[in-house]
Design a protein around this motif. Sequence first.
Motif, mmCIF file in Angstrom:
data_model
loop_
_atom_site.group_PDB
_atom_site.id
_atom_site.type_symbol
_atom_site.label_atom_id
_atom_site.label_comp_id
_atom_site.label_asym_id
_atom_site.label_seq_id
_atom_site.Cartn_x
_atom_site.Cartn_y
_atom_site.Cartn_z
ATOM 1 N N ALA A 1 -41.417 -27.118 23.685
ATOM 2 C CA ALA A 1 -41.158 -28.244 22.775
ATOM 3 C C ALA A 1 -41.242 -27.798 21.319
ATOM 4 C CB ALA A 1 -42.159 -29.370 23.049
ATOM 5 N N ASN A 2 -42.240 -26.992 21.007
ATOM 6 C CA ASN A 2 -42.412 -26.528 19.631
ATOM 7 C C ASN A 2 -41.207 -25.707 19.176
ATOM 8 O OD1 ASN A 2 -44.213 -26.066 17.233
ATOM 9 N ND2 ASN A 2 -43.955 -23.946 17.873
ATOM 10 N N GLU A 3 -40.671 -24.900 20.068
ATOM 11 C CA GLU A 3 -39.526 -24.048 19.708
ATOM 12 C C GLU A 3 -38.283 -24.863 19.415
ATOM 13 O OE1 GLU A 3 -37.750 -20.782 18.531
ATOM 14 O OE2 GLU A 3 -39.844 -20.734 19.245
ATOM 15 N N ILE A 4 -38.007 -25.883 20.250
ATOM 16 C CA ILE A 4 -36.793 -26.672 20.028
ATOM 17 C C ILE A 4 -36.976 -27.629 18.847
ATOM 18 C CG2 ILE A 4 -37.274 -28.617 21.600
ATOM 19 C CD1 ILE A 4 -33.904 -26.741 21.166
ATOM 20 N N GLN A 5 -38.208 -27.981 18.558
ATOM 21 C CA GLN A 5 -38.508 -28.816 17.382
ATOM 22 C C GLN A 5 -38.067 -28.106 16.093
ATOM 23 O OE1 GLN A 5 -42.436 -31.221 16.888
ATOM 24 N NE2 GLN A 5 -42.770 -29.326 15.766
ATOM 25 N N LYS A 6 -38.188 -26.768 16.087
ATOM 26 C CA LYS A 6 -37.766 -25.976 14.917
ATOM 27 C C LYS A 6 -36.274 -26.120 14.657
ATOM 28 C CE LYS A 6 -41.179 -22.331 15.880
ATOM 29 N NZ LYS A 6 -41.316 -20.923 16.329
ATOM 30 N N LYS A 7 -35.520 -26.477 15.699
ATOM 31 C CA LYS A 7 -34.067 -26.645 15.567
ATOM 32 C C LYS A 7 -33.709 -28.106 15.281
ATOM 33 C CE LYS A 7 -32.907 -22.752 18.610
ATOM 34 N NZ LYS A 7 -32.237 -21.930 17.594
ATOM 35 N N LYS A 8 -34.702 -28.855 14.828
ATOM 36 C CA LYS A 8 -34.510 -30.253 14.391
ATOM 37 C C LYS A 8 -34.200 -31.217 15.535
ATOM 38 C CE LYS A 8 -35.038 -28.683 10.233
ATOM 39 N NZ LYS A 8 -36.395 -28.718 9.648
ATOM 40 N N TYR A 9 -34.590 -30.820 16.750
ATOM 41 C CA TYR A 9 -34.528 -31.782 17.853
ATOM 42 C C TYR A 9 -35.758 -32.678 17.792
ATOM 43 C CZ TYR A 9 -30.695 -29.531 20.449
ATOM 44 O OH TYR A 9 -29.476 -29.037 20.851
ATOM 45 N N ARG A 10 -35.584 -33.919 18.184
ATOM 46 C CA ARG A 10 -36.720 -34.839 18.312
ATOM 47 C C ARG A 10 -37.265 -34.738 19.737
ATOM 48 N NH1 ARG A 10 -34.325 -40.400 17.167
ATOM 49 N NH2 ARG A 10 -36.454 -41.114 16.757
ATOM 50 N N ILE A 11 -38.581 -34.776 19.862
ATOM 51 C CA ILE A 11 -39.232 -34.638 21.172
ATOM 52 C C ILE A 11 -39.698 -36.011 21.645
ATOM 53 C CG2 ILE A 11 -41.037 -33.481 22.491
ATOM 54 C CD1 ILE A 11 -39.028 -31.555 21.166
ATOM 55 N N PHE A 12 -39.172 -36.432 22.801
ATOM 56 C CA PHE A 12 -39.602 -37.688 23.426
ATOM 57 C C PHE A 12 -40.401 -37.333 24.671
ATOM 58 C CE2 PHE A 12 -39.049 -41.262 26.374
ATOM 59 C CZ PHE A 12 -39.474 -42.315 25.580
ATOM 60 N N TYR A 13 -41.611 -37.840 24.765
ATOM 61 C CA TYR A 13 -42.519 -37.455 25.844
ATOM 62 C C TYR A 13 -42.904 -38.682 26.665
ATOM 63 C CZ TYR A 13 -45.989 -34.439 28.074
ATOM 64 O OH TYR A 13 -46.689 -33.687 28.983
ATOM 65 N N TYR A 14 -42.868 -38.526 28.003
ATOM 66 C CA TYR A 14 -43.261 -39.642 28.866
ATOM 67 C C TYR A 14 -43.889 -39.101 30.149
ATOM 68 C CZ TYR A 14 -39.089 -38.732 31.729
ATOM 69 O OH TYR A 14 -38.149 -38.141 32.551
#
Length: 308
Positions: free
Chosen positions: A27-40
């Motif tokens: 999640a941290n890696e893709i967050q760097k590419k400006k993706y939003r993380i939705f967790y459930y």
Amino acid sequence: MISKIVAIQGDYLSSLNPLTDTTIFLANEIQKKKYRIFYYNPKDLSIINSKVIAKGYFIKIDYNKKKFYEILTKQNLELSKCNFIIIRQDPPFNSEYISTTFILDTIKDKVKIINDPTSIRNVSEKLYSAKYLKFMPKTIFTQDTYEVKRFLKKNKKIILKPIHGHGGNDICLMTKFKLKFINKFIKKHNHIVCQTYLPKISFGDKRVFLINGKVCGAITRIPKKGSFLSNMSKGAKPKITSLTQKEKKISKLVGKDLKKDKIFLAGIDFIDQKLNGDINVTSPTGLKTLFDISKINLAKTFWKELKA
């Protein structure tokens, strides 16, 4: 489509250890590419008015803070609007786990889901290895006490594992047949795995990371003194390793089969150059540990292979 959202189906965030957790690392890696993380959580997945809805929250990961995540907004999200869904809750592979795969099956033509929910259902983490028995220690799958007794008599020292076990739980070393114990073990777990004990486990096993069918790296996990369990959750220590030609050959073969069966991320394990039969596809771990000891970042490889 709402742009750039990765949804993660996982265990409670408060139960995760950011120092070792692969889910947070991805999640941290893709967050760097400006993706939003939705967790459930799996229990918060529903089909409402023919739409797959998850009740969860958008989060921000920050390794530098004691609480490694911040909840930005709580929301009911239609998951078909995401770019990717990552299935990351830990086993046991129980009825709830199976139900979530059926629910996600209904939208997998609209959003990329890793690992593919149908494939997770079809690839039993232990039984899938039945096709690789020639690369493994002597192994049987049974719930027949007579077969266990015969196997022990022939092999002297054996390991018993539940077919749907995980994390090194309920694994037993047996040198003497105990009918009462075996009956109880089989009653609890139904079919079990019996394997010849490999004494070189004291030097560790090798966890090999397979991404999109490719052999991408490995670590050795050395059991703590007096233990035969190489799971880091059981106190094993990781170290950098390399694969032998034999291990590479087997890993490539398994990787090719898993890709054909639509498994994108997997972990397989070797003891003394023998495949131990655990084909980890539900929630493979170890990427963060590999990065910490080698600086090899397979989270980057993961997202690159997905063309995120």
